[in-house]
Write a protein that holds these residues in place. Structure first.
Motif, PDB file in Angstrom:
ATOM      1  N   ILE A   1      83.716 -82.813  98.429  1.00  0.00           N
ATOM      2  CA  ILE A   1      84.443 -83.373  99.317  1.00  0.00           C
ATOM      3  C   ILE A   1      86.130 -83.020  99.306  1.00  0.00           C
ATOM      4  O   ILE A   1      86.855 -82.465 100.030  1.00  0.00           O
ATOM      5  N   LEU A   2      86.496 -82.591  97.800  1.00  0.00           N
ATOM      6  CA  LEU A   2      87.595 -81.947  97.710  1.00  0.00           C
ATOM      7  C   LEU A   2      87.961 -80.550  98.260  1.00  0.00           C
ATOM      8  O   LEU A   2      89.012 -80.218  99.010  1.00  0.00           O
ATOM      9  N   PHE A   3      86.950 -79.855  98.318  1.00  0.00           N
ATOM     10  CA  PHE A   3      86.876 -78.356  98.665  1.00  0.00           C
ATOM     11  C   PHE A   3      86.253 -78.353 100.031  1.00  0.00           C
ATOM     12  O   PHE A   3      86.467 -77.180 100.656  1.00  0.00           O
ATOM     13  N   ARG A   4      85.649 -79.417 100.832  1.00  0.00           N
ATOM     14  CA  ARG A   4      85.070 -79.217 102.029  1.00  0.00           C
ATOM     15  C   ARG A   4      84.196 -78.335 101.873  1.00  0.00           C
ATOM     16  O   ARG A   4      84.099 -77.501 102.997  1.00  0.00           O
ATOM     17  N   ILE A   5      83.116 -78.077 101.002  1.00  0.00           N
ATOM     18  CA  ILE A   5      82.108 -77.253 101.456  1.00  0.00           C
ATOM     19  C   ILE A   5      80.640 -78.016 101.012  1.00  0.00           C
ATOM     20  O   ILE A   5      80.637 -79.228 101.054  1.00  0.00           O
ATOM     21  N   LYS A   6      79.815 -77.389 101.422  1.00  0.00           N
ATOM     22  CA  LYS A   6      78.397 -77.855 101.294  1.00  0.00           C
ATOM     23  C   LYS A   6      77.716 -77.784 100.214  1.00  0.00           C
ATOM     24  O   LYS A   6      76.659 -78.279 100.052  1.00  0.00           O
ATOM     25  N   LEU A   7      78.173 -77.122  99.374  1.00  0.00           N
ATOM     26  CA  LEU A   7      77.422 -76.859  97.887  1.00  0.00           C
ATOM     27  C   LEU A   7      77.520 -78.135  97.236  1.00  0.00           C
ATOM     28  O   LEU A   7      78.741 -78.762  97.110  1.00  0.00           O
ATOM     29  N   ASN A   8      76.177 -78.694  96.851  1.00  0.00           N
ATOM     30  CA  ASN A   8      76.262 -79.917  96.110  1.00  0.00           C
ATOM     31  C   ASN A   8      75.957 -79.970  94.660  1.00  0.00           C
ATOM     32  O   ASN A   8      75.393 -80.876  94.002  1.00  0.00           O
ATOM     33  N   ASP A   9      75.866 -78.478  93.991  1.00  0.00           N
ATOM     34  CA  ASP A   9      75.637 -78.580  92.648  1.00  0.00           C
ATOM     35  C   ASP A   9      76.273 -77.548  92.178  1.00  0.00           C
ATOM     36  O   ASP A   9      75.760 -76.594  91.503  1.00  0.00           O
ATOM     37  N   THR A  10      77.842 -77.687  92.209  1.00  0.00           N
ATOM     38  CA  THR A  10      78.729 -76.620  91.529  1.00  0.00           C
ATOM     39  C   THR A  10      78.560 -76.278  90.055  1.00  0.00           C
ATOM     40  O   THR A  10      78.825 -75.431  89.479  1.00  0.00           O
ATOM     41  N   THR A  11      78.346 -77.604  89.579  1.00  0.00           N
ATOM     42  CA  THR A  11      78.386 -77.540  87.931  1.00  0.00           C
ATOM     43  C   THR A  11      77.371 -76.821  87.256  1.00  0.00           C
ATOM     44  O   THR A  11      77.300 -76.659  86.165  1.00  0.00           O
TER      45      THR A  11
ATOM     46  N   PHE B   1      74.055 -69.581  95.003  1.00  0.00           N
ATOM     47  CA  PHE B   1      74.096 -70.628  94.014  1.00  0.00           C
ATOM     48  C   PHE B   1      72.912 -71.528  94.232  1.00  0.00           C
ATOM     49  O   PHE B   1      72.472 -71.839  95.157  1.00  0.00           O
ATOM     50  N   GLY B   2      72.285 -71.594  93.085  1.00  0.00           N
ATOM     51  CA  GLY B   2      71.184 -72.593  92.790  1.00  0.00           C
ATOM     52  C   GLY B   2      71.631 -74.002  92.915  1.00  0.00           C
ATOM     53  O   GLY B   2      72.544 -74.457  92.452  1.00  0.00           O
ATOM     54  N   SER B   3      70.927 -74.560  93.680  1.00  0.00           N
ATOM     55  CA  SER B   3      70.859 -76.280  93.615  1.00  0.00           C
ATOM     56  C   SER B   3      69.625 -76.945  93.325  1.00  0.00           C
ATOM     57  O   SER B   3      68.506 -76.475  93.864  1.00  0.00           O
ATOM     58  N   ARG B   4      69.821 -77.984  92.376  1.00  0.00           N
ATOM     59  CA  ARG B   4      68.502 -78.512  92.194  1.00  0.00           C
ATOM     60  C   ARG B   4      68.657 -79.965  92.964  1.00  0.00           C
ATOM     61  O   ARG B   4      67.470 -80.394  92.895  1.00  0.00           O
ATOM     62  N   PHE B   5      69.488 -79.969  93.956  1.00  0.00           N
ATOM     63  CA  PHE B   5      69.320 -81.322  94.833  1.00  0.00           C
ATOM     64  C   PHE B   5      69.348 -80.998  96.236  1.00  0.00           C
ATOM     65  O   PHE B   5      69.946 -81.504  97.278  1.00  0.00           O
ATOM     66  N   VAL B   6      68.714 -79.805  96.671  1.00  0.00           N
ATOM     67  CA  VAL B   6      68.352 -79.624  97.983  1.00  0.00           C
ATOM     68  C   VAL B   6      66.932 -79.437  98.000  1.00  0.00           C
ATOM     69  O   VAL B   6      66.157 -79.717  97.154  1.00  0.00           O
TER      70      VAL B   6
ATOM     71  N   LEU C   1      71.764 -90.853  82.627  1.00  0.00           N
ATOM     72  CA  LEU C   1      73.350 -91.098  82.553  1.00  0.00           C
ATOM     73  C   LEU C   1      74.160 -89.755  83.159  1.00  0.00           C
ATOM     74  O   LEU C   1      74.813 -89.789  83.868  1.00  0.00           O
ATOM     75  N   LYS C   2      73.556 -88.846  82.159  1.00  0.00           N
ATOM     76  CA  LYS C   2      74.024 -87.666  82.588  1.00  0.00           C
ATOM     77  C   LYS C   2      73.803 -87.015  84.103  1.00  0.00           C
ATOM     78  O   LYS C   2      74.680 -86.616  84.985  1.00  0.00           O
ATOM     79  N   LEU C   3      72.706 -87.535  84.671  1.00  0.00           N
ATOM     80  CA  LEU C   3      72.348 -87.217  86.210  1.00  0.00           C
ATOM     81  C   LEU C   3      73.258 -87.862  87.039  1.00  0.00           C
ATOM     82  O   LEU C   3      73.810 -87.327  88.082  1.00  0.00           O
ATOM     83  N   ARG C   4      73.640 -89.306  86.724  1.00  0.00           N
ATOM     84  CA  ARG C   4      74.640 -89.872  87.768  1.00  0.00           C
ATOM     85  C   ARG C   4      75.838 -89.341  87.454  1.00  0.00           C
ATOM     86  O   ARG C   4      76.844 -89.222  88.582  1.00  0.00           O
ATOM     87  N   LEU C   5      76.681 -88.906  86.399  1.00  0.00           N
ATOM     88  CA  LEU C   5      77.727 -88.274  86.073  1.00  0.00           C
ATOM     89  C   LEU C   5      78.010 -87.099  86.843  1.00  0.00           C
ATOM     90  O   LEU C   5      78.722 -86.737  87.489  1.00  0.00           O
ATOM     91  N   ASN C   6      76.653 -86.311  86.787  1.00  0.00           N
ATOM     92  CA  ASN C   6      76.687 -84.895  87.386  1.00  0.00           C
ATOM     93  C   ASN C   6      76.830 -85.135  88.937  1.00  0.00           C
ATOM     94  O   ASN C   6      77.588 -84.402  89.536  1.00  0.00           O
ATOM     95  N   ARG C   7      75.973 -85.804  89.526  1.00  0.00           N
ATOM     96  CA  ARG C   7      76.215 -86.207  91.003  1.00  0.00           C
ATOM     97  C   ARG C   7      77.606 -86.699  91.326  1.00  0.00           C
ATOM     98  O   ARG C   7      78.051 -86.425  92.519  1.00  0.00           O
ATOM     99  N   ALA C   8      77.952 -87.672  90.797  1.00  0.00           N
ATOM    100  CA  ALA C   8      79.383 -87.970  91.066  1.00  0.00           C
ATOM    101  C   ALA C   8      80.436 -86.965  91.023  1.00  0.00           C
ATOM    102  O   ALA C   8      81.343 -86.725  91.846  1.00  0.00           O
ATOM    103  N   ALA C   9      80.247 -86.085  89.797  1.00  0.00           N
ATOM    104  CA  ALA C   9      81.194 -84.896  89.738  1.00  0.00           C
ATOM    105  C   ALA C   9      80.982 -83.799  91.059  1.00  0.00           C
ATOM    106  O   ALA C   9      82.071 -83.570  91.698  1.00  0.00           O
ATOM    107  N   ASN C  10      79.716 -83.639  91.370  1.00  0.00           N
ATOM    108  CA  ASN C  10      79.528 -82.757  92.334  1.00  0.00           C
ATOM    109  C   ASN C  10      79.974 -83.153  93.687  1.00  0.00           C
ATOM    110  O   ASN C  10      80.315 -82.383  94.663  1.00  0.00           O
ATOM    111  N   TRP C  11      79.728 -84.629  94.076  1.00  0.00           N
ATOM    112  CA  TRP C  11      80.200 -85.010  95.001  1.00  0.00           C
ATOM    113  C   TRP C  11      81.994 -85.131  95.295  1.00  0.00           C
ATOM    114  O   TRP C  11      82.419 -84.766  96.475  1.00  0.00           O
TER     115      TRP C  11
END
Length: 279
Positions: free
Chosen positions: A161-171, A131-136, A147-157
């Motif tokens: 948290i919900l799945f308790r995983i380290k991946l921070n760029d699922t979308t 999985f590639g991440s733009r935020f590591v 705006l898209k960036l902030r919504l993206n970061r909120a969704a990935n956060w």
């Protein structure tokens, strides 16, 4: 690199990489996307095919692909003749591909083709998914709408948290999978951009090994973005909730080791002696 699983060093050697690119009204960039990708993979000695799925384009995308195919025998353009949608186009391309590894890539040159080579190398180390991440550290974004960036970061956060995983760029759509992993994530439910979260979350929940690497992303320079944030919120929420329910209530019926055990029973007619890891 980030991972919640041990390296899958038992993975079979890979022989062909299929890059699946959904495209709709991308005549301004599809040729350069394919040419740059092919050049990079050829220079790095990666055996590949490029599947571009024209998903109902009304411009000259298909004509561009036909001309390009005359020069590139690795290019396999196809038209989605059924219902359209980003997710449907990806599944259509996966079904038409022949590789034992698949990378999903955007048509607008937002993804770096050099990262595809790194995906291939990591899959060949035995991982089921990369999985590639733009935020590591080492990753990044260029000209990302604020705006898209902030919504993206909120969704990935929220997903993290919900799945308790380290991946921070699922979308992010730009990811790599072994064919066996993709087949183990079927059936696919997402007809639109929500497939970008369905695939990685199912792979994680079903016990496939994965790792993360930094990638770079650049905002498109031609054409219009196809993702409509106002239309996708409920669709993302639905698929996230669906996979979360599978994780906690399916009793492991869809996990990798369960499917492997079932396959072994079907082939041999007897139950193997190994213990199930289902909890």
């Amino acid at each position: 690199m980030i991972s919640d699983s041990p390296v899958g060093n038992s993975g079979e050697p890979l022989s062909l990489l299929s890059i699946v690119i959904p495209a709709r009204d991308e005549e301004g960039c599809i040729a350069s996307t394919v040419e740059h990708l092919h050049l990079e993979l050829r220079l790095q000695g990666v055996p590949h095919e490029i599947i571009v799925v024209d998903d109902g384009s009304t411009d000259g995308t298909w004509e561009c692909l036909m001309k390009l195919q005359e020069r590139l025998d690795v290019l396999k353009p196809i038209q989605n003749q059924g219902l359209h949608g980003f997710g449907r186009a990806i599944v259509y391309g996966i079904n038409a591909s022949e590789g034992d590894a698949v990378v999903i890539m955007m048509a607008d040159e937002s993804d770096d083709c050099r990262d595809v080579v790194r995906y291939w190398a990591l899959l060949n180390e035995g991982w089921d998914c990369v999985f590639g991440s733009r935020f590591v550290k080492g990753g990044g974004v260029i000209d990302y709408p604020w705006l898209k960036l902030r919504l993206n970061r909120a969704a990935n956060w929220f997903i993290k948290i919900l799945f308790r995983i380290k991946l921070n760029d699922t979308t992010n759509a730009f990811k790599a999978y072994r064919r066996s992993t993709i087949d183990g994530c079927r059936p696919f439910l997402s007809p639109h951009f929500n497939l970008t979260v369905e695939l990685p979350l199912k792979a994680i929940v079903r016990g496939y090994t994965w790792t993360t690497m930094p990638i770079t992303w650049r905002n498109r320079r031609t054409g219009l973005a196809k993702l409509k944030i106002t239309e996708m919120g409920s669709r993302y929420f639905f698929i996230v909730a669906y996979v979360w329910l599978e994780r906690y209530f399916s009793r492991g019926d869809y996990r990798k080791e369960t499917l492997a055990k079932t396959s072994s029973v079907n082939k041999s007619g007897s139950v193997p002696s190994q213990r199930s890891s289902e909890k």
